[in-house]
Structures are given as structure tokens and as C-alpha cells.
Design a protein around this motif. Structure first.
Motif, PDB file in Angstrom:
ATOM      1  N   LEU A  18       0.864  -1.371   0.023  1.00 54.48           N
ATOM      2  CA  LEU A  18       0.232  -0.089   0.157  1.00 54.48           C
ATOM      3  C   LEU A  18       0.710   1.228   0.170  1.00 54.48           C
ATOM      4  O   LEU A  18       1.976   1.213  -0.060  1.00 54.48           O
ATOM      5  N   GLY A  19       0.148   2.344   0.360  1.00 52.58           N
ATOM      6  CA  GLY A  19       1.020   3.495   0.198  1.00 52.58           C
ATOM      7  C   GLY A  19       0.593   4.206  -1.077  1.00 52.58           C
ATOM      8  O   GLY A  19       0.806   3.712  -2.285  1.00 52.58           O
ATOM      9  N   LEU A  20       0.043   5.236  -1.152  1.00 49.16           N
ATOM     10  CA  LEU A  20      -0.438   5.977  -2.460  1.00 49.16           C
ATOM     11  C   LEU A  20       0.846   6.629  -3.102  1.00 49.16           C
ATOM     12  O   LEU A  20       1.803   7.068  -2.508  1.00 49.16           O
ATOM     13  N   LEU A  21       0.856   6.434  -4.154  1.00 49.61           N
ATOM     14  CA  LEU A  21       2.022   6.787  -5.036  1.00 49.61           C
ATOM     15  C   LEU A  21       2.367   8.134  -5.069  1.00 49.61           C
ATOM     16  O   LEU A  21       1.422   9.017  -5.294  1.00 49.61           O
ATOM     17  N   PRO A 287      12.415  -3.301   6.911  1.00 51.94           N
ATOM     18  CA  PRO A 287      11.447  -3.591   8.011  1.00 51.94           C
ATOM     19  C   PRO A 287      10.218  -2.540   7.810  1.00 51.94           C
ATOM     20  O   PRO A 287      10.273  -1.615   6.987  1.00 51.94           O
ATOM     21  N   ASP A 288       9.084  -2.932   8.488  1.00 53.44           N
ATOM     22  CA  ASP A 288       8.049  -2.348   8.275  1.00 53.44           C
ATOM     23  C   ASP A 288       7.469  -1.217   9.123  1.00 53.44           C
ATOM     24  O   ASP A 288       6.592  -0.388   8.644  1.00 53.44           O
ATOM     25  N   SER A 289       8.031  -0.837  10.399  1.00 57.21           N
ATOM     26  CA  SER A 289       7.194   0.188  11.117  1.00 57.21           C
ATOM     27  C   SER A 289       7.317   1.450  10.218  1.00 57.21           C
ATOM     28  O   SER A 289       8.461   1.910  10.011  1.00 57.21           O
ATOM     29  N   GLY A 290       6.095   2.217  10.630  1.00 57.60           N
ATOM     30  CA  GLY A 290       6.164   3.467  10.019  1.00 57.60           C
ATOM     31  C   GLY A 290       6.568   4.753  10.826  1.00 57.60           C
ATOM     32  O   GLY A 290       6.480   5.803  10.303  1.00 57.60           O
ATOM     33  N   PRO A 367      11.946   5.839   3.944  1.00 59.08           N
ATOM     34  CA  PRO A 367      10.923   5.319   4.698  1.00 59.08           C
ATOM     35  C   PRO A 367       9.588   5.457   3.958  1.00 59.08           C
ATOM     36  O   PRO A 367       9.821   5.684   2.790  1.00 59.08           O
ATOM     37  N   TYR A 368       8.606   4.975   4.422  1.00 56.96           N
ATOM     38  CA  TYR A 368       7.217   5.215   3.884  1.00 56.96           C
ATOM     39  C   TYR A 368       6.849   6.552   3.679  1.00 56.96           C
ATOM     40  O   TYR A 368       6.430   6.872   2.618  1.00 56.96           O
ATOM     41  N   SER A 702       1.250  -3.338   7.243  1.00 54.96           N
ATOM     42  CA  SER A 702       2.115  -2.459   7.470  1.00 54.96           C
ATOM     43  C   SER A 702       1.742  -0.962   7.769  1.00 54.96           C
ATOM     44  O   SER A 702       0.571  -0.742   7.485  1.00 54.96           O
ATOM     45  N   ALA A 703       2.338  -0.089   8.691  1.00 59.15           N
ATOM     46  CA  ALA A 703       1.919   1.222   8.765  1.00 59.15           C
ATOM     47  C   ALA A 703       1.979   2.315   7.576  1.00 59.15           C
ATOM     48  O   ALA A 703       2.728   2.091   6.718  1.00 59.15           O
ATOM     49  N   HIS A 704       1.150   3.314   7.626  1.00 60.83           N
ATOM     50  CA  HIS A 704       0.961   4.020   6.653  1.00 60.83           C
ATOM     51  C   HIS A 704       0.863   5.410   7.259  1.00 60.83           C
ATOM     52  O   HIS A 704      -0.434   6.254   6.840  1.00 60.83           O
ATOM     53  N   PRO A 705       1.523   6.034   7.547  1.00 57.13           N
ATOM     54  CA  PRO A 705       1.600   7.284   8.438  1.00 57.13           C
ATOM     55  C   PRO A 705       1.213   8.502   7.404  1.00 57.13           C
ATOM     56  O   PRO A 705       0.931   9.598   7.660  1.00 57.13           O
TER      57      PRO A 705
END
Length: 918
Positions: A18-21, A287-290, A367-368, A702-705
């Protein structure tokens, strides 16, 4: 997306989902290695339209890695075991062999990589990285095969070069890429083979008994284990291997493996070696933490460079050697930070030396959220892939080779964000800058491998849109450069493309040629293959009902040509649909004001309008938090469901489908699971942002801050709407609607009333039946308009929410405004020490004036005041020009305007009553 897997496992490559491009256009970054370093002259960047992307093989199933032979044959593999060859002479793809590999969906191993020997032209050696299982033991094997002269694989020639066991129950992190240096040494990437899903997105260093596969210290942090590494060996003629000088641990060092060149890797999924320098590059999937937490830093993906053997830190460090804390998974106690200068592996699962080499930080890390150091990489999901270094060869006789502008550039790419960047290095091979490659026309569809062919073109495997299934858009492509004459672009348009016979259509030729000196020739075909006209803009009459494809071929003086088509529908006329209201047709207001509307439908062929085919619906779209761009009519009317639109614009489909199962559960499954749970919307909207797991098995979300609560709420609402087939919720053609959804959340939101009608079809036309649909849209915006929502500005600028830098004769424009029932304007503004006039003109900066405000200074730019003035309604809709007038001070900044509000008579009267205490 919920319930997103927080990792997407590409043959063991675990990537966040996920994550908006949000990648920006490829601006150069600031030098990271030396201040004042010379930058690449981007004025010499080749025009993007000179690059052509050609699909060589389509409809693949989980393509993994490719290799291009010196004669142009392209070999590539799929995770399920299939080994293919693309033959450039015949322009066909052939299946050469189907490996009996261990590629069970649950474990996500299989045929992970391949490469060709540097001396392939003489020895015909191919190497494969695949998963085998015998006697209940699962292993990764790198094996060598001989390619026969008849393009068949000699199965009997197989020689196992190196093998190592894996823990099969870990469905993640297997690496699988191979590459060669200039000395004929083979590099092999391996993942840490560790469960990442129960470490809260931080370091998986769980030392509890029975938790072996949750501890990456046993693999990536273990000098005596080949997992979580990049190995370097020299393959001998008999299939054995020797250890080159310069690996990380000299042969015979206690508690180490001499094959290790790089240790401390999480999942180096794609590696490459610069053929000129033998420097190794790879993408490290992080790794995945946001967010940062008690256990350590948030997750980062990395692009790494190894000029020499080294330790790159995992699982103790991430990014630019950001340290994790020692952590007791039983007591939840947080200990001291690991020391990057002298890391120690005291895990009971470590079978090797405890004292580890000092760490080397990543070359690029992100990061994200948007990276502070590398903002051009954007934000969203992450899956870093390391690509090739391109070396321009002026002597190479090729019409398609990538130009000298990209000489010595490292090409890196991201599977999730669908971009490719060219990275520039200085003379010491240190990072210098980066710029995006083919940002407008690349259309990259999850790039999973990229190589350079013998002719200097790029070859790429694209995994396709959805993870884990047979994608229609999974493909092998080639990217060529055209330094000479370019093909013209045919483009045709017409106004009257629908009607009854005889239908006369005036065609408009909008073709163009990038080489502007070329003379173009035109050939038009309207009915069949016969050329009917060679004019640039012909007129043609279609005398029979039917559906026709008008075709235009444009040819330049060198003979290069392209075509375009336009569909002409003869035998029906478009119905008419109109939404009318007796209320204001531009604004809604702070109170819960009803909207009175009526929908008129007419059709010249349908004597009776079928009311069941008239669809009327109202949609409310709240403000998108964090979106600085105003939401115009075209943006909104393109999609009537915000949640569905947000999902469509994200990477959710990489792991989830509406009804079918992919790597994650379908949206329909999620909706049914939470049906009836009144707390689920808020709970899951928050969970998308902060991440978490435990609901759908071992995989976590996954986080999506980077997403706002409003956005994730709309996503969840849409998903929950899929629990049942929607009932008929069409509105009547005439009625009154109470507008109440905006109360408490008005700014930048919109109401959209839509109406559509599909007619009964053509009269006497041949099949297929020519049914036509027409729609109308009414968009209502808040009566309070932010300065930045201006449709256009002249000699002033948008500054976040505000407008500023206005001088004499500056203006901004609001388009298509209905002033019915409005008689007052209020401006929320600041002006340090200037008085000035704002005149509102209709339809041009010099049109009739319908409102004037003479405003006073507020003393300081940070001091904002409200000023109100009457406004006249000229009737109908008009473009309003707000012109600033201060003839005596032509260069002084006049105003900072945060918002203006259009007020009805009763609103103005209410404000007066409140002020006077009535």
C-alpha cells in the motif's frame, strides 16, 4: 489497505504494501558525499519521447530474473519453475524447461533467479537459483546447466555448485539474484529467511526458546550462516568453487563462512555488479514500522554499494546505520543500543563468531514517508531493487543504445513505487545525485529485474499489477533510444461523431511530429481499407447506419508512420440529461440547507423515457487532509466514490482483489468479517495508519503514516460496502435533499449530484445495438473558499492555504460561479501597512464590476482580520476576477488572503444579530 499484508513476498522478497504513489518528478538531489560537487548538466538530458518501450513477451506468471546473451537472446524465469527464451530473430518466446521446483504458494520459494556465464558464447553455461526438497529437507541450490546449440537445455548436464538449507516454514526473505564481476566471480544474494511479522516492524531478534525462525541473528547476523548475505565464489570448470581473495572472512577464520562477501542483509532481492569497477549494488527491502518506537528506528528500504567486503548491519541496524535497541521479547524490556562500530551477536541461535565487523551505512535509504535526505523518491510502499550500471560505448554500432548522457549511471528501481532512477556517482564512486528515468512515459508495472543488452538497450521484467497471480500485464519489455528521426504521432478528432444517417463528419487532424521539419502525408480510411482522402482535414458522409472506425495514417518523409482511429456511431442520437435547481448551483452553506433539484431527460428516438434507466445519486466527498491542491470539477466528477477512488489510486491491488483471493484476503472477505461491528470503521481506519497484525494469520499490516484519518475512513467505508450487493438507492428525478454531511468538516469538501440515462438503442442499425448514455453533474463547493483554491492567479502566488505577493493589477480567478441568493463577500486577510482596493469583475479583468472592497492594513502580516462588502448577482454563472488596485504603489506586496466567504442575506443578517446581541 486493510487487511494489508505488511509484506509482499516476491519469491521470498518481502516488500511492504500500500501507500499512495507520491513520487515527484526527477529533480536532482543535493550532493551527499562532497559539498560543492559538480552536478549533471540536465539541460543535455535526452528528450523522453526518444525512448521507446516495446513489449517482447506478455501475460507472464511471476517473472523473476532475466539474462541477455551476447547474440541478443533473452533468457528469463518464472517463480513457478518455467524457463523461457525470447528469440529476437523470430520475435517469439519459447518455453525451454519447466523446473520441478518447490514453489508452493504458502512458502513462496521456487525458481528465483538465473544468470549466464561471462564466457557463455564459448561454454554455453547457464546458472539457476531454485528451491529443492528431498528426504524432508528443503534447500536452496545454485546449479549450472549447458545450453544446447538447438536452444534446448541439457538437463543431464546439471552440476550443483552450492547449496544451503532454509527454514521452509518462513514464507519470506529468500533473495535469489546472481551477478558477475570482471574477474569471473559469481555473486549470489540470499535473504535472512526470518519471520518478520511479530516484531512490530522492528528488528526480529526474538531469542526465546522455540522461536528460532523469529531471530535474524541466527542468519543475517551470523558469520557462520549463508543466509542474509551476498556470497562471492569462483566457479571452476568441473563445477566446484574456490574462494576469491578479499571476502569478508579469510578462509579458516573460526565461526565464519569464507563465501561471505557482504553480511547483515535482510532481503537483497536484486543485485548487480558494475562491469568496470566490480562494485556490488543491491536493493535492500527493509522492515515495516512506519514510526520510530521504543525498539528503535522506523523501517527504511536501502540502495547499497559494496566497494569491498563488509557488514551492512541487519538485524541490528537499518538505513544509515540507525541502531536498534537490545530487546527482551519475553519481558518487553528495552535495553541499550547496539554499537555500529563493534556489534556483538550474543544470540543463543548464533552458531558463529560473536564479534562482528563494524557496519557500513546504506548509500540511499528511505521510509514510507518522504525522505529528508532523498525527497525525490516520494512516499508510499517500498520495495528497493538494485539495477545495472550503464557504460556508454561510442564504438558500438547500434541504433538503439542508451545515450552517452547516462554513461556510468547506476539504475535503481522500486517494485512498489513503479519508478526507475538514474544515480550519478563521482570519480571515487560516491553518491552524487539522482534523477528519475522516463517519468512521464515509462509506465513501469512493478519492475522486478533490469539488465543491459549487447546492443545497449535496456531489458526489463515487469511483475504486473497484482501479487501472486497470473497478471495480464506481467511482461518482458525492451527500452530503446532513438537518436535520429522519430515516428510522427497520428491524432484525429471530430465533433459530430454520433447521429443518424446520413451523418456528415468534419474530421480534425491534430497529428504532430517531434522532428518539426518533416513533411507529413495523410491517408484516411472511413469504411474498409480503401483510402478515401489524403487531405489534412477532410469531411465525409456516412450514409448507412452502423459503427465505423475512421482511421488516419500519418507518414513522414522518411517513411515512418503511425495510425489513430476514431469511432463514429451512426443510427442513434445522444439523449439529453440536465440537472436544474432553484437554489444556488455553485455553493452549499454552513447550515443544513436543502437542495431542491429536478432532472430533465429527453431523447429524440425514445418516445417514452424508461425511468428505470434514469440514475440520480448524491455523493459527499470530504476534504482530503494533506492535499494542498484544490479539488476542481474535473477531478471530482471523474469518480463518484471517494473510497473506491483512493483504493484505485493506491497499491492495494498488489495484494487484494475485490472478490478473489490474492496474497491477502479479498475486500469482500474483510467486509463480511466485520459486518455488524459498529466500532470497526474507526478501528480499522486507525489500524491502516499505525499498522498491526494477528487477524488474518501471521502476516501483519504495514503502517501508513502518510495517509490521513479521513482517507483511511473512506477506504474502510468502501470496503464495508462490499459485504452485500448494493440495493437500488437511486434518487427520484425531482426532490429535495438535506445537505448535512459537511457539518463540522466543511473546508474543501464537495457534494456531487449526478444524473445519467441510457437510451433504448439505435433505430434500424445493425448489431451491436447502439445504446447511448448521457450524464450531467452538479458540483457544490463550500461557500468559504481557501485562497489556494483559486482556479488561476496572475502576478501573485499560492502559499499553502493562502494567496500572497499580490501587487497592483494582480488578480485571481474563481470560475463558473453562481451568485444566486448571495449579496455579501467576507475576506479573511492580513496587510502589514497597505490600503488597497479589491474589485470583482465578471468574465475578464476588465469586465463589469459587481463588488468593491477598500480594505485597511492590519499592522502585521501575522494579524488577520475580516472585512465584508456587498456583491451583486448578474444572473447565471460567471468567471469572477478579483483584481487588486493600488496604482500609487506598483511594487509593494498588498495582501495575504487566507479565505473569502460568499454569504446569503439571511447569513449576513444572522451575523449582525449575533453581534448586536439580538
Amino acid at each position: 489497505m486493510f487487511p494489508l499484508l505488511n509484506y509482499l513476498t516476491l519469491g521470498g522478497a518481502v516488500v511492504s504494501v500500500l501507500g499512495l504513489l507520491g513520487s515527484e518528478s526527477g529533480k536532482l538531489s543535493q550532493p551527499a558525499s562532497k559539498a560543492g560537487m559538480a552536478q549533471v548538466d540536465t539541460t543535455k538530458r535526452p528528450e523522453e519521447n526518444r525512448f521507446t518501450k516495446t513489449v517482447l513477451s506478455n501475460d507472464l506468471n511471476e517473472p523473476m530474473e532475466l539474462a541477455v546473451a551476447p547474440d541478443g537472446r533473452v533468457f528469463f524465469v518464472e517463480r513457478g519453475g518455467k524457463f523461457y527464451m525470447y528469440d529476437p530473430a523470430q520475435k517469439k518466446t519459447r518455453l525451454l524447461y519447466d523446473f520441478p521446483v518447490k514453489a508452493v504458494e504458502k512458502y513462496l520459494n521456487g525458481l528465483l533467479g538465473m544468470t549466464i556465464d561471462p564466457n557463455f558464447s564459448q561454454n554455453h553455461y547457464l546458472y539457476f537459483f531454485y528451491t529443492i526438497q528431498d528426504k524432508d529437507q528443503t534447500r536452496q541450490r545454485i546449479a549450472r546447466f549447458v545450453m544446447n546449440n538447438d536452444n534446448t537445455l541439457d538437463i543431464a548436464s546439471e552440476k550443483s555448485i552450492i547449496e544451503f538449507p532454509i527454514d521452509l516454514e518462513v514464507s519470506a526473505h529468500t533473495g535469489g539474484s546472481m551477478a558477475w564481476d570482471t574477474h569471473g566471480n559469481l555473486f549470489i544474494s540470499t535473504g535472512d529467511n526470518t519471520v518478520p511479522f511479530e516484531s512490530n516492524g522492528f528488528a526480529p531478534i526474538d531469542e526465546r526458546a522455540g522461536r528460532l525462525t523469529f531471530d535474524a541473528q541466527r542468519s543475517a547476523g551470523n558469520p557462520n550462516d549463508l543466509r542474509g548475505k551476498i556470497l562471492r565464489i569462483h566457479v571452476e570448470a568441473d563445477g566446484s568453487y574456490t574462494i576469491p581473495e578479499g571476502n569478508l572472512f579469510p578462509k579458516g577464520t573460526p565461526g565464519t563462512r569464507p563465501e561471505i562477501y557482504v553480511m547483515g542483509c535482510r532481503n537483497p532481492y536484486r543485485i548487480s555488479v558494475d562491469p568496470a569497477t566490480s562494485i556490488v549494488y543491491w536493493g535492500e527491502i527493509g522492515p515495516d514500522s512506519g514510526t520510530d518506537g521504543p525498539q528503535g528506528p522506523r523501517g527504511y528500504d536501502e540502495f547499497n554499494q559494496a566497494k569491498k567486503a563488509g557488514n551492512y548491519g541487519w538485524p541490528y541496524f537499518v538505513g544509515d546505520s540507525k541502531a536498534y535497541h537490545q530487546y527482551d521479547f519475553a519481558s518487553k524490556n528495552v535495553g541499550s543500543l547496539f554499537d555500529p562500530a563493534a556489534p556483538v551477536n550474543n544470540s543463543p541461535n548464533n552458531t558463529g563468531a560473536k564479534q562482528l565487523p563494524p557496519t557500513t551505512k546504506a548509500m540511499v535509504w528511505y521510509p514510507y514517508n518522504k525522505s529528508d535526505e532523498f525527497p525525490e523518491l516520494g512516499l508510499g510502499g517500498r520495495c528497493a531493487m538494485g539495477g545495472p550500471v550503464y557504460h556508454y560505448n561510442a564504438a558500438l554500432q547500434s541504433k538503439t543504445k542508451i545515450p552517452a548522457y547516462y554513461d556510468k549511471a547506476l539504475f535503481m528501481y522500486d517494485w512498489m513505487r513503479n519508478w526507475v532512477f538514474a544515480v550519478r556517482l563521482d570519480d571515487q564512486q560516491n553518491f552524487q545525485s539522482m534523477e528519475r528515468f522516463m517519468p512521464a512515459t515509462g509506465d513501469f508495472r512493478r519492475p522486478v529485474d533490469m539488465e543491459i543488452g549487447p546492443e545497449g538497450s535496456f531489458y526489463m521484467l515487469e511483475y504486473g499489477s497484482v501479487y501472486g497471480i497470473d497478471n495480464d500485464d506481467a511482461r518482458l519489455v525492451r527500452i530503446d533510444f532513438n537518436p535520429g528521426n522519430r515516428t510522427p504521432v497520428a491524432k484525429v478528432a471530430a465533433i459530430d461523431t454520433i447521429g443518424l444517417a446520413p451523418l456528415t463528419v468534419a474530421f480534425k487532424n491534430k497529428s504532430y511530429d517531434y522532428d518539426k521539419t518533416d513533411k507529413l502525408r495523410y491517408q484516411w480510411r472511413f469504411e474498409g481499407n480503401k483510402v478515401a482522402s489524403t487531405e489534412a482535414n477532410p469531411t465525409y458522409t456516412f450514409r448507412k447506419n452502423g459503427i465505423y472506425n475512421a482511421l488516419l495514417t500519418v507518414t513522414d518523409q522518411s517513411g515512418k508512420s503511425s495510425t489513430d482511429t476514431l469511432t463514429i456511431k451512426v443510427g442513434n442520437r445522444m439523449p439529453q440529461v440536465t440537472i436544474a435547481t432553484t437554489d444556488n448551483s455553485t455553493f452549499f452553506f454552513p447550515d443544513q440547507t436543502p437542495l431542491r433539484y429536478s432532472v430533465a431527460v429527453s431523447d429524440q428516438e425514445d418516445k417514452v423515457i424508461d425511468r428505470k434507466k434514469v440514475n440520480v445519486a448524491l455523493t459527499y466527498i470530504p476534504k482530503l487532509a494533506g492535499n494542498d491542491q484544490p479539488m476542481g470539477h474535473q477531478q471530482i466528477s471523474a469518480s463518484y466514490n471517494l473510497g473506491k477512488s483512493l483504493i484505485a489510486g493506491s497499491d492495494c491491488k498488489a495484494c487484494h482483489q475485490v472478490a478473489a483471493k490474492s496474497v491477502g484476503p479479498s475486500f469482500t472477505e474483510v467486509a463480511k468479517k466485520y459486518q455488524g461491528d459498529k466500532t470497526a470503521t474507526a478501528k480499522l481506519a486507525n489500524k491502516i495508519i499505525i499498522g498491526g497484525g494477528g487477524v488474518w494469520g501471521e502476516h501483519a499490516m504495514s503502517a501508513h503514516p502518510q495517509l490521513s484519518r479521513e482517507e483511511t475512513t473512506e477506504m474502510v467505508k468502501y470496503i464495508f460496502s462490499l459485504a452485500n450487493q448494493p440495493t437500488d438507492n437511486r434518487l427520484p428525478q425531482q426532490g429535495s435533499l438535506v445537505l448535512k454531511d459537511h457539518v463540522g468538516n466543511e473546508a474543501q469538501s464537495r457534494y456531487i449530484l449526478t444524473a445519467s440515462y441510457t437510451d433504448k438503442g439505435s433505430v434500424g442499425a445493425p448489431m451491436p445495438k447502439l445504446a447511448l448514455t448521457k450524464n450531467d453533474v452538479l458540483v457544490l463547493r463550500p461557500a468559504k473558499v481557501l485562497g489556494a483554491e483559486a482556479d488561476s492567479v496572475y502576478k501573485m502566488s499560492k502559499q499553502g492555504r493562502r494567496l500572497g505577493n499580490a501587487k497592483h493589477a494582480s488578480y485571481f480567478v474563481l470560475k463558473g460561479i453562481d451568485l444566486k441568493d448571495i449579496d455579501q463577500l467576507t475576506y479573511h486577510y492580513s496587510s502589514k501597512d497597505e490600503t488597497a482596493t479589491i474589485n470583482v469583475h465578471t468574465d475578464s479583468p476588465t469586465g463589469p464590476v459587481i463588488s468593491t472592497l477598500n480594505y485597511a492594513p492590519t499592522g502585521e502580516w501575522r494579524n488577520y482580520s475580516d472585512a465584508s462588502t456587498p456583491i451583486q448577482n448578474p444572473g447565471g454563472k460567471h468567471d469572477l476576477y478579483f483584481v487588486f488596485d493600488k496604482p500609487g504603489s506598483p511594487d509593494k506586496p498588498l495582501i495575504s488572503l487566507e479565505w473569502l466567504q460568499f454569504k446569503r442575506k439571511e447569513m449576513a443578517a444572522s451575523a449582525v444579530n449575533k453581534t448586536s446581541g439580538k
